[in-house]
Every structure is written in C-alpha cells, then in structure tokens.
Design an enzyme around this catalytic site. Structure first.
Site, mmCIF file in Angstrom:
data_model
loop_
_atom_site.group_PDB
_atom_site.id
_atom_site.type_symbol
_atom_site.label_atom_id
_atom_site.label_comp_id
_atom_site.label_asym_id
_atom_site.label_seq_id
_atom_site.Cartn_x
_atom_site.Cartn_y
_atom_site.Cartn_z
ATOM 1 N N ASN A 84 0.798 -1.206 -0.011
ATOM 2 C CA ASN A 84 0.339 0.140 -0.012
ATOM 3 C C ASN A 84 0.699 1.347 -0.131
ATOM 4 O OD1 ASN A 84 -2.478 1.525 0.106
ATOM 5 N ND2 ASN A 84 -3.388 -0.288 1.242
ATOM 6 N N HIS A 114 23.208 0.789 10.898
ATOM 7 C CA HIS A 114 24.388 1.442 11.145
ATOM 8 C C HIS A 114 25.283 0.785 12.110
ATOM 9 C CE1 HIS A 114 23.238 4.757 8.345
ATOM 10 N NE2 HIS A 114 21.914 4.771 8.863
ATOM 11 N N ALA A 159 -0.173 -2.903 13.812
ATOM 12 C CA ALA A 159 0.056 -1.535 13.191
ATOM 13 C C ALA A 159 1.088 -0.998 14.319
ATOM 14 C CB ALA A 159 -1.120 -0.776 13.122
ATOM 15 N N LYS A 179 6.035 -8.571 19.893
ATOM 16 C CA LYS A 179 6.196 -9.906 20.602
ATOM 17 C C LYS A 179 4.814 -10.530 20.204
ATOM 18 C CE LYS A 179 8.689 -8.222 24.298
ATOM 19 N NZ LYS A 179 8.850 -7.882 25.745
ATOM 20 N N ARG A 182 -0.841 -14.107 20.372
ATOM 21 C CA ARG A 182 -1.641 -15.394 20.403
ATOM 22 C C ARG A 182 -1.597 -16.010 19.047
ATOM 23 N NH1 ARG A 182 -6.631 -14.847 17.865
ATOM 24 N NH2 ARG A 182 -7.399 -12.958 17.687
#
Length: 197
Positions: A84, A114, A159, A179, A182
């Site tokens: 998108n 870096h 998001a 993380k 579920r």
C-alpha cells in the site's frame, strides 16, 4: 567479490560508505521517481517499471505510490503481493516477499542499519541483513521490520510494531519490540453471514 555480489547474498554483512554502488542506487531512485509519477490508469506502465526495478516481480504484484527503495534488484515478490501507500524497502540485502502478502500503508522493511559504535558510525560503517516474509503475511500500518527478520507464514503484525526478531508462523504479534500475542485460530474466521459482498 564486488559490493553488488555481496549485497545479493543471503548473509548479513558490514560495509563502508565508500563501497556503496552509487550507480545502482541512482538507477533505483530514477525508476522510483518515474513509478511515483504514474497515473492510476497507467497500470501497464507501472507493471513495466516494476519489472525493471525489482529483482523478481510476480505479475500479481501491486504497489501504490509513493514507493521508495535503495536498489530494487534485491526485492523479490512471489504470487499476489499488495503493497500500500508510502512504503519504503531498504534492500541492501535480499527481501523475499511470499505470495499472499499484504503490506499496509507506511510500512518500512529495513535491511540496512548503522554501526553501534559511534566512531565507526561516523566513519560510515553500515550493517545489513536479509528480510523474509513467508506466504500470507499481513503487516499492519506504519510497522517496521528490521534486518535479519523472518516472519512466518500466515502471521499478522500489528500496526506500529517494530519487528526486531523472527516471528513464528500462524500468530498475531504486535508491539515495540514486537512480541507474539496469540495464535491465529478458527475463531478468527468471519462467519459467512458477516461478509456483506
């Protein structure tokens, strides 16, 4: 081995700014500029530019402008891939995007980094590692995926997440750092009567 060959390998590496393949970067910037100035009705032209820009480009790859990348030749799409608006792929290493990938607006796939040491960083020492999105991955808006990460098949990244480590298949993961929240289960399927059209 020349810098372009090193960049195409599937291994992490460190490099100095003086070895940057400038001409390859200029080529990618020009093609991105041309792509980002196409009209929505110019789908054939867009596809033609993507075929020239990307290392491997499935005919079912769709990218909405604005799109930016470092080199293009290190980006490989397979099957249906939907990218998108306003996405950036820093492809200093290979970026493999599996079939069924949905990449939301504002996502950044960043192979490059870096040096952590400030003296080396000021000398232009950089790092790079490949990124792999397996089949049917969905990455939510404004997420960042860092170099060296593989996201397993069917997983969803929330998001705004920052993905710094591998994510297994079939899970919902989110956060900074990202993380696993579920697994994705049958309960996540929409009932047929909920699908309006």
């Amino acid at each position: 081995m020349n810098p372009l060959e090193i960049m195409k390998r599937r291994a992490a590496y460190a490099s100095g700014y003086e070895n940057t393949p400038v001409e390859a970067q200029k080529r990618a910037k020009q093609l991105c500029w041309e792509y980002n100035r196409t009209a929505p009705s110019e789908q054939d032209k867009r596809h033609s530019i993507l075929m020239e820009l990307l290392g491997t480009c499935s005919p079912m790859t769709g990218i909405e402008p604005d799109f930016h990348c470092d080199y293009g030749f290190n980006i490989h799409t397979n099957g249906l891939v939907v990218i998108n608006y306003n996405c950036v792929i820093l492809d200093t290493s290979p970026v493999n995007i599996g079939a069924g990938a949905f990449i939301a607006p504002g996502v950044c796939l960043a192979c490059s980094g870096h040096a952590i040491d400030p003296v080396q960083r000021s000398q232009g020492i950089g790092t790079s590692a490949p990124i792999t999105l397996e089949e049917n991955v969905w990455i939510g808006a404004n997420a960042t995926v860092c170099g060296g990460v593989t996201i397993g098949a069917g997983s969803v990244i929330g998001a705004g997440s920052v993905v710094t480590h591998d994510i297994p298949s079939g899970v919902i993961a989110a956060g900074v750092p990202c993380k696993v929240i579920r697994p994705i289960t049958e309960r996540d399927k929409l009932a047929p009567e909920e699908i309006l059209f």
